[in-house]
Design an enzyme around this catalytic site. Structure first.
Site, PDB file in Angstrom:
ATOM      1  N   TYR A  24      10.049 -91.343  31.798  1.00 35.59           N
ATOM      2  CA  TYR A  24       8.859 -90.538  32.101  1.00 35.59           C
ATOM      3  C   TYR A  24       8.999 -89.865  33.467  1.00 35.59           C
ATOM      4  O   TYR A  24       8.703 -88.677  33.617  1.00 35.59           O
ATOM      5  CB  TYR A  24       7.614 -91.421  32.078  1.00 35.59           C
ATOM      6  CG  TYR A  24       6.311 -90.653  32.269  1.00 35.59           C
ATOM      7  CD1 TYR A  24       5.749 -89.902  31.236  1.00 35.59           C
ATOM      8  CD2 TYR A  24       5.632 -90.688  33.485  1.00 35.59           C
ATOM      9  CE1 TYR A  24       4.553 -89.209  31.413  1.00 35.59           C
ATOM     10  CE2 TYR A  24       4.442 -90.001  33.670  1.00 35.59           C
ATOM     11  CZ  TYR A  24       3.901 -89.264  32.624  1.00 35.59           C
ATOM     12  OH  TYR A  24       2.712 -88.574  32.805  1.00 35.59           O
ATOM     13  N   LYS A  55       8.878 -85.865  34.114  1.00 38.25           N
ATOM     14  CA  LYS A  55       7.847 -85.169  34.902  1.00 38.25           C
ATOM     15  C   LYS A  55       8.457 -84.491  36.134  1.00 38.25           C
ATOM     16  O   LYS A  55       7.956 -83.462  36.584  1.00 38.25           O
ATOM     17  CB  LYS A  55       6.720 -86.130  35.280  1.00 38.25           C
ATOM     18  CG  LYS A  55       5.825 -86.487  34.090  1.00 38.25           C
ATOM     19  CD  LYS A  55       5.065 -85.252  33.573  1.00 38.25           C
ATOM     20  CE  LYS A  55       4.178 -85.586  32.382  1.00 38.25           C
ATOM     21  NZ  LYS A  55       3.484 -84.405  31.816  1.00 38.25           N
TER      22      LYS A  55
HETATM   23  N1  LIG Z   1      -3.448 -90.508  31.576  1.00 37.07           N
HETATM   24  C1  LIG Z   1      -2.796 -90.560  32.727  1.00 37.07           C
HETATM   25  O1  LIG Z   1      -2.879 -91.553  33.483  1.00 37.07           O
HETATM   26  C2  LIG Z   1      -1.936 -89.382  33.166  1.00 37.07           C
HETATM   27  C3  LIG Z   1      -1.521 -89.315  34.507  1.00 37.07           C
HETATM   28  C4  LIG Z   1      -0.749 -88.233  34.923  1.00 37.07           C
HETATM   29  C5  LIG Z   1      -0.397 -87.243  34.013  1.00 37.07           C
HETATM   30  N2  LIG Z   1      -0.795 -87.361  32.713  1.00 37.07           N
HETATM   31  C6  LIG Z   1      -0.378 -86.295  31.787  1.00 37.07           C
HETATM   32  O2  LIG Z   1      -1.523 -85.712  31.223  1.00 37.07           O
HETATM   33  C7  LIG Z   1      -1.148 -85.039  30.008  1.00 37.07           C
HETATM   34  C8  LIG Z   1      -2.198 -85.317  28.952  1.00 37.07           C
HETATM   35  O3  LIG Z   1      -2.175 -86.695  28.624  1.00 37.07           O
HETATM   36  P1  LIG Z   1      -3.501 -87.570  28.422  1.00 37.07           P
HETATM   37  O4  LIG Z   1      -3.450 -88.661  29.412  1.00 37.07           O
HETATM   38  O5  LIG Z   1      -4.692 -86.716  28.333  1.00 37.07           O
HETATM   39  O6  LIG Z   1      -3.149 -88.228  26.991  1.00 37.07           O
HETATM   40  P2  LIG Z   1      -3.887 -88.089  25.563  1.00 37.07           P
HETATM   41  O7  LIG Z   1      -3.026 -88.804  24.576  1.00 37.07           O
HETATM   42  O8  LIG Z   1      -5.316 -88.498  25.692  1.00 37.07           O
HETATM   43  O9  LIG Z   1      -3.810 -86.525  25.257  1.00 37.07           O
HETATM   44  C9  LIG Z   1      -2.575 -85.927  24.903  1.00 37.07           C
HETATM   45  C10 LIG Z   1      -2.776 -84.989  23.744  1.00 37.07           C
HETATM   46  O10 LIG Z   1      -1.510 -84.401  23.422  1.00 37.07           O
HETATM   47  C11 LIG Z   1      -1.275 -84.547  22.027  1.00 37.07           C
HETATM   48  N3  LIG Z   1       0.164 -84.647  21.789  1.00 37.07           N
HETATM   49  C12 LIG Z   1       1.020 -85.622  22.197  1.00 37.07           C
HETATM   50  N4  LIG Z   1       2.258 -85.363  21.763  1.00 37.07           N
HETATM   51  C13 LIG Z   1       2.187 -84.198  21.072  1.00 37.07           C
HETATM   52  C14 LIG Z   1       3.145 -83.417  20.382  1.00 37.07           C
HETATM   53  N5  LIG Z   1       4.425 -83.800  20.274  1.00 37.07           N
HETATM   54  N6  LIG Z   1       2.735 -82.250  19.811  1.00 37.07           N
HETATM   55  C15 LIG Z   1       1.430 -81.862  19.870  1.00 37.07           C
HETATM   56  N7  LIG Z   1       0.488 -82.581  20.499  1.00 37.07           N
HETATM   57  C16 LIG Z   1       0.862 -83.733  21.097  1.00 37.07           C
HETATM   58  C17 LIG Z   1      -1.993 -85.825  21.631  1.00 37.07           C
HETATM   59  O11 LIG Z   1      -2.255 -85.860  20.244  1.00 37.07           O
HETATM   60  C18 LIG Z   1      -3.264 -85.696  22.473  1.00 37.07           C
HETATM   61  O12 LIG Z   1      -4.193 -84.863  21.831  1.00 37.07           O
HETATM   62  C19 LIG Z   1       0.270 -85.526  29.695  1.00 37.07           C
HETATM   63  O13 LIG Z   1       1.194 -84.515  30.029  1.00 37.07           O
HETATM   64  C20 LIG Z   1       0.445 -86.740  30.593  1.00 37.07           C
HETATM   65  O14 LIG Z   1       1.791 -86.967  30.921  1.00 37.07           O
HETATM   66  C21 LIG Z   1      -1.572 -88.378  32.280  1.00 37.07           C
END
Ligand SMILES: NC(=O)c1ccc[n+]([C@@H]2O[C@H](COP(=O)([O-])OP(=O)(O)OC[C@H]3O[C@@H](n4cnc5c(N)ncnc54)[C@H](O)[C@@H]3O)[C@@H](O)[C@H]2O)c1
Length: 278
Positions: free
Chosen positions: A160, A164
């Site tokens: 990861y 990133k």
């Molecule tokens: N949650 C955290 O702590 C956190 C922290 C830093 C960054 N992020 C980043 O935030 C972004 C969003 O993640 P989140 O935390 O909202 O998670 P989440 O799972 O709630 O939302 C992610 C969405 O992306 C969709 N998705 C995943 N893989 C996919 C694919 N191959 N094709 C199409 N859709 C896909 C999922 O179905 C979901 O709707 C990501 O890039 C994640 O790395 C999250």
């Protein structure tokens, strides 16, 4: 709606049906934008569309971010429905649940690398490829969801964190290549209470990061950040997306990441090394 920072904008958000992407969708709608939500889970997208206050300003396209044809379809449908594309929010991603090198075998590394990089990195690149021609027409912009793991260690495992960091490089390279017509920026989020999943290749596809927050309490930030009492509600992370998408507010900004991580960059040492017990 009028008077919002994104009044009249047409936006495409990958992963717009859950977690942070859904929060950004709702915030952009409230700021006056029309939004196409793209994702692989149709139920999530249907729910997001049903909850939108104005059905004429939301549209859903189902697909995987590794599938360029579906991304092109999402751009085409956005232009068909809303007349143009001003902003791409590249956001869909998966986490590695901090699986360290020492906990992964070679075969797991092989398959999980391909899955995580193809969703987190190639997914952003393919979305940018599908969108840039329309963004040139509007002098629009791309906003990428980055992470504290784009800058620092231990916000994930090697897979990861590397993915990133790669997204940070991608953001910078595209900011150079698409200037002066299209701005490209990032929002480097810290821990949030979402539905973030892991890779299917590590049997973590059904695991949700929300379970870790449930253990600690619904709104508990990781203890090792300076703002350790700050919110973990994804809605509280959406402001920088509005700022970076809005040309009136951030017209001269490109190639930049805003960190929204509770101040990780100013904290002192916690543990000197992660491998003392090996
Ligand atoms: N949650 C955290 O702590 C956190 C922290 C830093 C960054 N992020 C980043 O935030 C972004 C969003 O993640 P989140 O935390 O909202 O998670 P989440 O799972 O709630 O939302 C992610 C969405 O992306 C969709 N998705 C995943 N893989 C996919 C694919 N191959 N094709 C199409 N859709 C896909 C999922 O179905 C979901 O709707 C990501 O890039 C994640 O790395 C999250």
């Amino acid at each position: 709606m009028s008077g919002g920072w994104l009044d009249g904008y047409a936006v495409l958000i990958t992963g717009g049906g859950a977690g942070l992407g859904r929060a950004v969708t709702e915030r952009f709608l409230a700021e006056g934008a029309s939004v196409t939500v793209f994702g692989r889970d149709k139920d999530q997208l249907d729910e997001t569309v049903a909850a939108a206050p104005d059905p004429s300003r939301i549209h859903a396209v189902t697909g995987d971010v590794r599938d360029s044809e579906r991304l092109h379809a999402a751009v085409a449908e956005t232009v068909e429905r809303f007349g143009k594309l001003d902003t791409l929010v590249a956001n869909a991603g998966v986490w590695d649940y901090q699986r360290r090198l020492t906990r992964l075998g070679a075969e797991q590394l092989d398959t999980a690398f391909d899955e995580i990089f193809s969703i987190n990195v190639k997914g952003y690149l393919l979305a940018a490829e599908a969108a840039w021609r329309e963004l040139v027409k509007t002098r629009g912009s791309i906003v990428m969801t980055l992470s504290n793991a784009s800058f620092y260690v231990n916000g994930g495992g090697p897979l990861y964190t590397a993915s990133k960091h790669a997204c940070l490089g991608l953001m910078r390279e595209l900011a150079y290549e698409l200037a002066p017509k299209v701005r490209v920026n990032g929002v480097a989020c810290g821990g949030m209470n979402t539905d973030l999943r892991g890779p299917e290749s590590l049997a973590l596809g059904d695991r949700s990061i929300s379970a870790s927050f449930a253990k600690k309490g619904p709104d508990s930030a990781p203890p090792l950040i300076p703002l350790h009492d700050s919110s973990t509600d994804p809605r509280d992370f959406t402001g920088p997306y509005v700022l970076l998408a809005a040309r009136d507010q951030s017209g001269p900004i490109t190639g930049h990441a805003i960190s929204v991580d509770g101040g990780i960059g100013v904290r002192g040492f916690a543990h000197a090394a992660g491998g003392d017990d090996l």
